[in-house]
Design a protein around this motif. Structure first.
Motif, mmCIF file in Angstrom:
data_model
loop_
_atom_site.group_PDB
_atom_site.id
_atom_site.type_symbol
_atom_site.label_atom_id
_atom_site.label_comp_id
_atom_site.label_asym_id
_atom_site.label_seq_id
_atom_site.Cartn_x
_atom_site.Cartn_y
_atom_site.Cartn_z
ATOM 1 N N VAL A 170 35.727 46.754 36.643
ATOM 2 C CA VAL A 170 36.741 45.953 37.747
ATOM 3 C C VAL A 170 37.924 46.216 37.647
ATOM 4 N N MET A 171 38.246 46.603 36.393
ATOM 5 C CA MET A 171 39.876 46.895 35.478
ATOM 6 C C MET A 171 40.833 47.669 36.340
ATOM 7 N N PHE A 172 39.619 48.843 36.738
ATOM 8 C CA PHE A 172 39.694 50.434 37.718
ATOM 9 C C PHE A 172 40.068 49.739 38.925
ATOM 10 N N LYS A 173 39.113 49.057 39.560
ATOM 11 C CA LYS A 173 38.482 48.440 41.086
ATOM 12 C C LYS A 173 38.181 49.080 41.611
ATOM 13 N N ARG A 174 36.966 49.521 41.031
ATOM 14 C CA ARG A 174 36.033 50.454 41.051
ATOM 15 C C ARG A 174 34.869 49.521 41.600
ATOM 16 N N ALA A 175 34.621 48.202 41.882
ATOM 17 C CA ALA A 175 33.392 47.193 41.793
ATOM 18 C C ALA A 175 34.031 47.000 43.514
ATOM 19 N N VAL A 193 34.541 43.866 18.814
ATOM 20 C CA VAL A 193 34.176 43.459 20.151
ATOM 21 C C VAL A 193 34.025 44.783 20.922
ATOM 22 N N SER A 194 33.209 44.152 22.288
ATOM 23 C CA SER A 194 33.091 45.015 23.024
ATOM 24 C C SER A 194 33.655 45.029 24.705
ATOM 25 N N ILE A 195 33.851 46.226 25.738
ATOM 26 C CA ILE A 195 34.674 45.909 26.263
ATOM 27 C C ILE A 195 33.179 47.069 27.567
ATOM 28 N N SER A 196 33.056 46.589 28.603
ATOM 29 C CA SER A 196 31.336 47.214 29.156
ATOM 30 C C SER A 196 31.665 47.802 30.069
ATOM 31 N N ARG A 197 31.206 48.304 30.714
ATOM 32 C CA ARG A 197 31.812 49.451 32.123
ATOM 33 C C ARG A 197 31.529 48.636 32.942
ATOM 34 N N ARG A 198 31.117 47.472 33.527
ATOM 35 C CA ARG A 198 31.621 46.181 34.217
ATOM 36 C C ARG A 198 33.270 46.379 34.519
ATOM 37 N N GLU A 199 33.616 45.679 33.300
ATOM 38 C CA GLU A 199 34.492 44.931 33.122
ATOM 39 C C GLU A 199 35.042 46.302 33.375
ATOM 40 N N GLY A 229 43.029 45.480 22.713
ATOM 41 C CA GLY A 229 42.103 45.594 24.556
ATOM 42 C C GLY A 229 42.689 46.259 25.386
ATOM 43 N N ALA A 230 43.880 46.218 25.239
ATOM 44 C CA ALA A 230 44.250 46.027 27.182
ATOM 45 C C ALA A 230 44.633 47.707 26.777
ATOM 46 N N ALA A 231 45.107 47.823 25.654
ATOM 47 C CA ALA A 231 45.530 49.467 25.251
ATOM 48 C C ALA A 231 44.436 50.728 26.026
ATOM 49 N N VAL A 232 43.354 50.211 25.184
ATOM 50 C CA VAL A 232 42.269 50.703 25.450
ATOM 51 C C VAL A 232 41.213 50.738 26.143
ATOM 52 N N LYS A 233 41.501 49.720 27.054
ATOM 53 C CA LYS A 233 40.762 49.828 29.066
ATOM 54 C C LYS A 233 41.698 50.486 29.620
ATOM 55 N N ALA A 234 42.375 50.805 28.926
ATOM 56 C CA ALA A 234 43.563 51.242 30.384
ATOM 57 C C ALA A 234 42.836 53.337 30.296
ATOM 58 N N VAL A 235 42.679 53.502 28.704
ATOM 59 C CA VAL A 235 42.205 54.380 28.540
ATOM 60 C C VAL A 235 40.550 54.894 28.645
ATOM 61 N N VAL A 236 39.619 54.176 28.470
ATOM 62 C CA VAL A 236 38.011 54.527 28.035
ATOM 63 C C VAL A 236 37.819 54.958 29.315
ATOM 64 N N GLY A 237 38.228 54.314 30.360
ATOM 65 C CA GLY A 237 37.633 54.538 31.553
ATOM 66 C C GLY A 237 36.955 55.813 31.734
#
Length: 637
Positions: A632-637, A623-629, A420-428
């Motif tokens: 937050v990961m990219f410090k856009r929130a 499993v899902s990764i929301s736009r909000r998550e 999940g961490a790997a995907v979170k870092a790029v699917v944004g």
């Protein structure tokens, strides 16, 4: 007047019987162990109705004298220990003096016995704990005990016994294991008027293994020997290709006593780590010798669980010895029909009969020779390249794909978190809409409308829907789809069969054939077509449509173990377990590359499932990764 009272002997025996005599196999175990303690080297067990109707155990041991026979049916009367000090160094299988009175309390028991010093034998009959007949009789040296009307006075226990075939199978499995730990004893088992098993009794363990498992399997066993201080380990372990779906075929004895040991099981699994697939277990026969003072056998009524003083040392010795023996052996599998795996399909082929046509989803046909990148959204070339570059850069930190999934283990949340961490870092970088293609009309209202984007590590499907990214476990998803298909076939008796060009002869042991025949309706509803092919053989003419012909024999072995564990035919537990087993075996495995169309089809079939969010074993399918998550990961929130 005091309220506490001492129970009478009959009541006490009935209570003790509840712990010692759980089912027919408990009776056979206690009687055979008495025979072994009596020095018998020939033991015959005869069953009627799988042991539920009658059990007879005959041995050529030392017998019991006329004076001692009545005493043997008193609780805690034994010839094997004298006082409490003897409990610290027990060298016999029995020692409590509970077996015979407990069995006699819940059955009709007849004993004939004779010692070498006596010219005549002695007969005694006990019904429900009461002696009804006794006197001299003619019989050979040794002891014969016949049990009938088991649990006649405990109807609740009799009602909850499993089928006669299942009970007989449990007894057969016990006799097989005793043959393996006592190769110098000739065991025989008779059922329905014929002998169904006989061990050679030569004293050679490999001969006993050949009698139980077959000559071919015996040829795939690796000898194991180790001595460390007062501990001795001898036996045989199977090559990695000789594996089973449960630990049932791991046979362990300590000082000649058949035991269940989680310590030994874990040591074996450690030794085979990396050699066999997850969820598979080795075939092994290990005989351990330890000083009696180091073990405590007075732990469980059945005496199958023991405490060992130096468990860690023993586990380390077993693990190291087995691993060393395997390393010194040629483990290259021989090419045979039972080892041929289903070939991997190319990424552009349609795997496992996944249908790409959906009622409300109009797609553009993509030729098979189109490059993989061209199947991704053309508006996002930099995003696609970034995904591929990131995965290539971080691949050492991601979990390795495994070619088999655990049949019932809990999900590894740590591995999912890593992926999940790997995907979170790029699917944004993905846009909200990756395609203008019409969305499919899924049956499940709560299941998201997913559009497949790519495959990750040949294990997970990446999909997008309404501002969220989803990771789908391709094995768990396909397992859920197939499970519901097989379960429906079992419920409605609507099998999907692929007939074999050349029928396959399957050799079984007598009780295994009886079990398959008893569960024939369930097995045929799954898609198996079986014919009787002689004494202990069946002819396999057809298999389920999603199964691989090369794995049919192993699948039948796994089904038999599942049936023994579950119980009565027709029950929902058996149907669920068989459906889950077949689904796990036939489902897409981690490590298989899939085309975009195949992944999209799988997602749509998952969405149409009744319970799409978990596989039959309870692991999540997505499993899902929301736009909000992501924000937050990219410090856009």
């Amino acid at each position: 007047m005091p309220k506490i009272k001492i129970l009478d002997e009959s009541t006490a025996c009935r209570i003790a019987a509840g712990e010692v005599v759980e089912r027919p196999v408990s009776v056979v175990k206690e009687l055979v162990e008495n025979s072994l303690d009596a020095g018998a080297d020939r033991i015959t067990v005869t069953l009627v109705g799988g042991g539920a109707d009658a059990i007879t155990v005959v041995d050529n041991g030392c017998g019991i004298s006329q004076e001692d026979t009545p005493l043997a049916f008193h609780r805690h009367a034994t010839s094997k220990i004298n006082d409490a000090a003897d409990l610290g160094h027990i060298e016999t299988l029995g020692f409590r003096g509970e077996a015979l009175p407990s069995i006699a309390a819940v059955a009709d028991l007849q004993i004939k016995t004779r010692t070498p010093q006596d010219n005549a034998g002695y007969l005694m009959r006990v019904h429900g704990g009461t002696i009804t007949e006794f006197g001299p009789t003619g019989c050979p040296v040794g002891t014969s005990i016949a049990i009938t009307d088991l649990f006649f006075n405990t109807p609740a226990r009799r009602k909850h016994m499993k089928t006669k075939s299942t009970e007989g199978g449990l007894i057969a499995d016990l006799i097989y294991k005793l043959s393996l730990i006592r190769p110098g004893v000739r065991f025989a088992m008779e059922q329905r008027g014929r002998e169904v098993f006989r061990s050679p009794g030569t004293g050679k363990l490999l001969d006993a293994i050949a009698a139980v498992y077959g000559v071919e399997e015996a040829g795939m066993m690796v000898p194991v020997t180790a001595v460390e201080g007062d501990i001795t380990v001898v036996g045989y372990v199977g090559k990695p290709e000789l594996n089973r779906s449960t630990r049932q075929q791991i046979t362990v004895s300590v000082n000649g006593r058949l035991v269940r040991s989680s310590t030994v099981n874990q040591a074996l699994e450690e030794a085979y780590k990396g050699l066999i697939s997850i969820g598979r277990y080795p075939l092994a026969v290990l005989q351990l010798q330890l000083p009696p003072a180091l073990i405590d056998v007075n732990v469980h009524p059945a005496k199958t669980e023991i405490k060992i003083e130096n468990e860690e040392q023993l586990a380390q010795l077993i693990s190291t010895t087995v691993r060393r023996s395997l390393r010194q052996t040629n483990l290259i599998p021989a090419v045979g029909s039972n080892l041929i795996n289903k070939p991997s399909l190319p990424a552009t082929a349609e795997p496992f009969k996944l249908s790409f046509d959906t009622a409300d989803n109009k797609k553009t046909t993509v030729p098979h020779n189109v490059a993989y990148d061209s199947l991704l959204p053309q508006a996002q070339p930099e995003c696609v390249m970034e995904i591929l570059k990131y995965i290539e850069h971080e691949k050492d930190e991601l979990p390795e794909p495994n070619d088999a999934e655990p049949a019932g283990d809990p999900v590894n949340m740590e591995s999912q978190a890593t992926v999940g961490a790997a995907v979170k870092a790029v699917v944004g970088h993905l846009n909200e809409t990756v395609t203008t293609e019409a969305q499919p009309d899924y049956r499940g209202a709560e299941f998201p409308r997913l559009q497949v984007v790519a495959q990750l590590l040949n294990m997970y499907i990446i999909a997008e829907s309404e501002g969220s990214v989803y990771l789908i476990d391709q094995h768990a998803a396909h397992e859920r789809v197939l499970f519901e298909k097989y379960y429906e076939q079992l419920q409605n008796n609507t099998p999907q069969v692929q007939y074999l060009l050349v029928p396959l002869s399957v050799n079984l042991r007598a009780h295994e054939k009886e079990l398959l025949w008893e569960y024939r309706s369930e097995i045929e509803a799954l898609g198996f077509v079986l014919d009787d092919f002689g004494r202990d053989s069946l002819l396999l003419r057809g298999i389920p449509g999603d199964s691989s012909p090369g794995k049919s024999e192993r699948l039948i072995e796994d089904m038999l173990e599942t049936i023994v564990e579950q119980g009565k035919p027709g029950g929902l537990g058996v149907k669920f377990a068989l459906s889950a087993l077949l689904a796990c075996k036939a489902a897409i495995k981690a490590g298989e590359k899939l085309a975009i169309q195949a992944m999209q089809s799988l997602v749509e079939q998952l969405a149409a499932a009744n319970e799409p969010f978990t596989c039959p074993h309870g692991r999540p399918t997505l499993v899902s990764i929301s736009r909000r998550e992501l924000s937050v990961m990219f410090k856009r929130a």
